[in-house]
Design a protein around this motif. Structure first.
Motif, short mmCIF file in Angstrom:
data_model
loop_
_atom_site.label_atom_id
_atom_site.label_comp_id
_atom_site.label_asym_id
_atom_site.label_seq_id
_atom_site.Cartn_x
_atom_site.Cartn_y
_atom_site.Cartn_z
N GLY A 148 0.79 -1.22 0.00
CA GLY A 148 0.00 0.00 0.00
C GLY A 148 0.83 1.27 0.00
O GLY A 148 0.30 2.37 -0.16
N LEU A 150 -7.92 4.46 -5.76
CA LEU A 150 -8.41 3.62 -4.67
C LEU A 150 -9.90 3.89 -4.41
O LEU A 150 -10.35 5.03 -4.53
CB LEU A 150 -7.61 3.87 -3.40
N LYS A 200 -10.18 6.47 0.64
CA LYS A 200 -8.91 7.08 1.04
C LYS A 200 -8.84 7.40 2.52
O LYS A 200 -7.78 7.70 3.04
CB LYS A 200 -8.69 8.35 0.22
N GLU A 207 -8.92 -4.01 -5.17
CA GLU A 207 -8.76 -2.56 -4.99
C GLU A 207 -9.04 -2.16 -3.55
O GLU A 207 -8.36 -1.30 -2.99
CB GLU A 207 -9.67 -1.79 -5.94
N GLU A 208 -10.06 -2.76 -2.94
CA GLU A 208 -10.38 -2.46 -1.55
C GLU A 208 -9.27 -2.93 -0.63
O GLU A 208 -8.92 -2.24 0.34
CB GLU A 208 -11.72 -3.10 -1.16
N SER A 262 -3.46 6.83 -4.86
CA SER A 262 -4.67 7.10 -4.08
C SER A 262 -5.84 7.56 -4.94
O SER A 262 -7.00 7.39 -4.56
CB SER A 262 -4.40 8.12 -2.98
N ALA A 280 -6.47 -0.49 -0.86
CA ALA A 280 -6.81 0.73 -0.13
C ALA A 280 -6.60 0.51 1.38
O ALA A 280 -6.09 1.40 2.07
CB ALA A 280 -8.24 1.14 -0.42
#
Length: 144
Positions: free
Chosen positions: A70, A78, A81, A129-130, A75, A133
């Motif tokens: 990460g 994502l 944030k 993607e989660e 960002s 993030a």
């Protein structure tokens, strides 16, 4: 005519309740995220567990590599944030009992096997993607 008034009253009541539910959801998750993160951060700092957690991450190459994914995340791509946005996503994916169970397990300490099971469970419910993030948020929180 009375039926029309009753219908208007019903529609008005439903609209007000919908606004209340939306407000509670929107502002409630921010409040919950702030409270939970504040409590966890205070507890970790006061007991020295935050330093222990950082040391554990530094001493565990797999965990360090996992969280460092990460570090350089873009960002802008994502799905969330902030901790508040992450909390909303997690509340959609996990029910409160699951979140509470995870919190209790983490506080009590977890074996390597339990950590792997938890990670597998989280990964099964979140998109790539989660997960990225979450890693970005964890990296910022642990190494700011």
């Amino acid at each position: 005519m009375n039926q029309l008034k009753a219908f208007k009253f019903l529609i008005g009541t439903v609209a007000v309740l919908a606004l209340i539910v939306f407000g509670v959801y929107h502002f409630g998750t921010k409040f919950i995220a702030d409270e939970v993160m504040g409590q966890v951060a205070a507890e970790l700092e006061s007991t020295g567990q935050l330093d222990d957690l950082k040391k554990e991450i530094q001493n565990n190459p797999e965990l360090r590599t996992f969280i460092e994914e990460g570090k350089n995340a873009d960002s802008s791509k994502l799905p969330f944030k902030t901790k508040e946005e992450a909390t909303r996503v997690l509340l959609k994916k996990f029910d409160l009992a699951e979140i509470n169970d995870i919190q209790v397990k983490v506080r009590q300490g977890m074996t390597a096997t339990e950590q792997e099971e938890l990670l597998t469970k989280i990964q099964s419910k979140l998109t790539e993607e989660e997960m990225l993030a979450l890693k970005a948020l964890a990296y910022k929180e642990l190494f700011k």
